[in-house]
Design an enzyme around this catalytic site. Sequence first.
Site, PDB file in Angstrom:
ATOM      1  CG  ASP A 141      -2.014   0.906   1.244  1.00 19.50           C
ATOM      2  OD1 ASP A 141      -2.361   1.634   1.550  1.00 19.50           O
ATOM      3  OD2 ASP A 141      -3.242  -0.131   0.502  1.00 19.50           O
ATOM      4  CG  ASP A 142       1.243   6.275   0.866  1.00 19.54           C
ATOM      5  OD1 ASP A 142       1.789   6.456   0.275  1.00 19.54           O
ATOM      6  OD2 ASP A 142      -0.723   6.677   1.128  1.00 19.54           O
ATOM      7  CE  LYS A 217      -5.845   0.633  -1.471  1.00 16.49           C
ATOM      8  NZ  LYS A 217      -5.773   0.515   0.063  1.00 16.49           N
ATOM      9  CG  ASP A 219      -6.307   5.228  -1.829  1.00 15.92           C
ATOM     10  OD1 ASP A 219      -7.458   5.955  -1.673  1.00 15.92           O
ATOM     11  OD2 ASP A 219      -5.462   5.442  -0.878  1.00 15.92           O
ATOM     12  CD1 TRP A 272     -11.211   5.118  -0.388  1.00 18.35           C
ATOM     13  CD2 TRP A 272     -11.652   7.374  -0.433  1.00 18.35           C
ATOM     14  NE1 TRP A 272     -10.290   6.233  -0.103  1.00 18.35           N
ATOM     15  CE2 TRP A 272     -10.517   7.781  -0.265  1.00 18.35           C
ATOM     16  CE3 TRP A 272     -12.527   8.649  -0.914  1.00 18.35           C
ATOM     17  CZ2 TRP A 272      -9.382   8.212  -0.834  1.00 18.35           C
ATOM     18  CZ3 TRP A 272     -11.573   9.849  -0.308  1.00 18.35           C
ATOM     19  CH2 TRP A 272     -10.396   9.675  -1.147  1.00 18.35           C
ATOM     20  NE  ARG A 288     -12.590   0.680   0.301  1.00 17.87           N
ATOM     21  CZ  ARG A 288     -11.846   1.661   1.663  1.00 17.87           C
ATOM     22  NH1 ARG A 288     -10.945   1.227   1.329  1.00 17.87           N
ATOM     23  NH2 ARG A 288     -11.808   2.436   2.098  1.00 17.87           N
ATOM     24  CG  ASP A 292     -10.094   3.551   5.030  1.00 16.94           C
ATOM     25  OD1 ASP A 292     -10.296   3.319   3.548  1.00 16.94           O
ATOM     26  OD2 ASP A 292      -9.088   4.350   5.329  1.00 16.94           O
TER      27      ASP A 292
END
Length: 688
Positions: A141-142, A217, A219, A272, A288, A292
Amino acid sequence: RSCRLGSSPAFALPLRPFARIGRCCRARARPHAAMFGPRSCRQCGLGGAGSDSGAGIRRGRGGSTPRAAVAATVWWAALACTAGVVQGAVKQGGLAPTPPMGYNTWNDLECHPTDKKLRQIVAKLKENGFLELGYQYVNIDDCWMSNGRDATNRLQGDPGLFPNGIADLAKFIHSNGFKFGIYTDRAPTTCMGLPASMGYEGLDAKTFAEWGVDFVKNDGCWDPDCGVYQPSWPGSGACPATGRRKAVKKYIKMWRALNKSGREIVHAVCGWQPWYAPVGRRMGHMWRIGADVRDWEGVYETAQVMALLGQWHGPNGWNDPDMLLGSSTGAKLTLTPLQARAQFSLWAVMAAPLILGVSISHISSFDLETYSNKDVIRVNQDPLGRPARVVVSNCPAYPKLNISALDGVPQFVVPNAALYQDVVCGSHSAPSCPECPQGHGEGWCHVDCRWVPLTKKCIPGEPGDRIEPKEAKLPLEDSPEPWSLKRFRTPRMRQCQQVWTKELVSGEVALAAINWGSQPSTLRVALSELDLPWSSSSVTVRDLWYKGSVTNQLVVSGALEINLDADGGHSVLRLREAPDTLGRVAGAAPVSAAAKSWGSFDPGAPAEMTPPEERLRSIERRERFRQRLADAMRQEEDIAASFAPDLLVPLAAAVLASLAALAVLLARLCGGSRAGLPGATAAIGAAA
């Protein structure tokens, strides 16, 4: 033909012909045939009279001979040239026929990934058998990247964290049989402020492909067109319809760049928001749909959002409720063991991507048992890919979100949004003014609140204060914050229970029962409430968390009684229509609480097992069926082999003739003169 019984050999049935049946019956809308024997398989066209010429085992029919294949190949080569297909392009759409499975570093390591930690995690994943179970992606991830791009504007790994480079780590991951995933953002910077892909989509996609990346992924933090307020970006701080259009375009740009990279790469959109669902397949393989998941309340609310989006969920396009939280010590985010297993159970039945966020280096035996349950994984990886739906619930009604797409732009309306809005802090809301800043200071404290510089606190606004007028309040649907209704992430909203069901390719139904509340509960569920796809009033029930002997089967009529512990009590059942030859049980049959043996129940309870003689007959029928399929496969291979010697000479001649024709014609065809395509293809066909 693209369907299969699972994402890895661990989920294939014992004989390869079974996979063919699954494909055949899927295409013929007869999914039950893969489990219930020859009678149903004949309906799918597998052998025997009346076989469907487009499915089942082919027996050397003319349409599938190598001669026809050569002619078709040459014709399509010319057509691809005249159509201007980009050399090296990869069709990415079919890379996720079942929900992706793997591991992601964020819930485990957050912003502290290193080369050393990743290699240890890969070794632990392999040691514990996760690869064989289908967890194939290992995703960073990040925080993996350096603070700046290199001299050629390429992303580069942080040399202090990854001294050998990202490509070397990818090579190590691949050498262990896993696939490698990486992280970026659609904005100029990632969520942690490091370089991201806005304006560099093509270059970054090429870089990822050269490194051997298999999963990206992507974001959504700090997008100037659809993101939180940033002083350096005038007009930021909202996400109206124009912002949603621009956000989708950014994801599509990366999607297309990955398609042109020459490597098969899964694109996981992390925006998200639920409004990505109707346009998700235009830009990725999974997307998503909410904020989260960081605790049990987050699991609850995200599940309610998932229940609204089933129409956009299926093979090669999955709503993503976020990663799995484990219970093992060492991870940054955890649940209780019971809650972690309940989340895994529900995610499996929802056909959600199963991305582990558990501490792999310190994984407990309980979590290992949870994520290694092959029966539950098979439900998740079912090739039919149906979404789960809520059939029984006493939970508060989640607002029905009006989501659609118009000309590729997500349309999003939240009815009665004001009923679910607390104080407005600017571009987001919170239960109270002191909770507005969330560590970001004055920029996150206005509209209903005001900032006190002396105390550095956010307090309610008063008459006379210079705050933005009430008209400046953002509608909830235009908020750039990760989607969440704060009131649904409170304990009082989850004092309830739900039952979810999902149809499987075998014709069976998977059922998940969840107790969200803080008190134990016993659910009595009438079979009529489950909306089962058969007319019989009786079902055969198998508990997928049952720990007893292999004789784990009940025949039930009327209703189920499901005992659920508090705060995460759960049960996962597999239901099948009960054959007429099996005994019935009148009334309700008790089903065990999670992780408890059925032996704890009263032996005199109104439940009985399938008669032993019937089980033996069923086993014999299945063995005979498998033998017939094996014979059919051998016969097919013999027929194919018998054609080979006779076709070698004409096949070689056809190839040479075709190449000669192509050498003469392709230069003119590729040079832009397309008017001669019909004649050219006719000539090529004649040459072949």
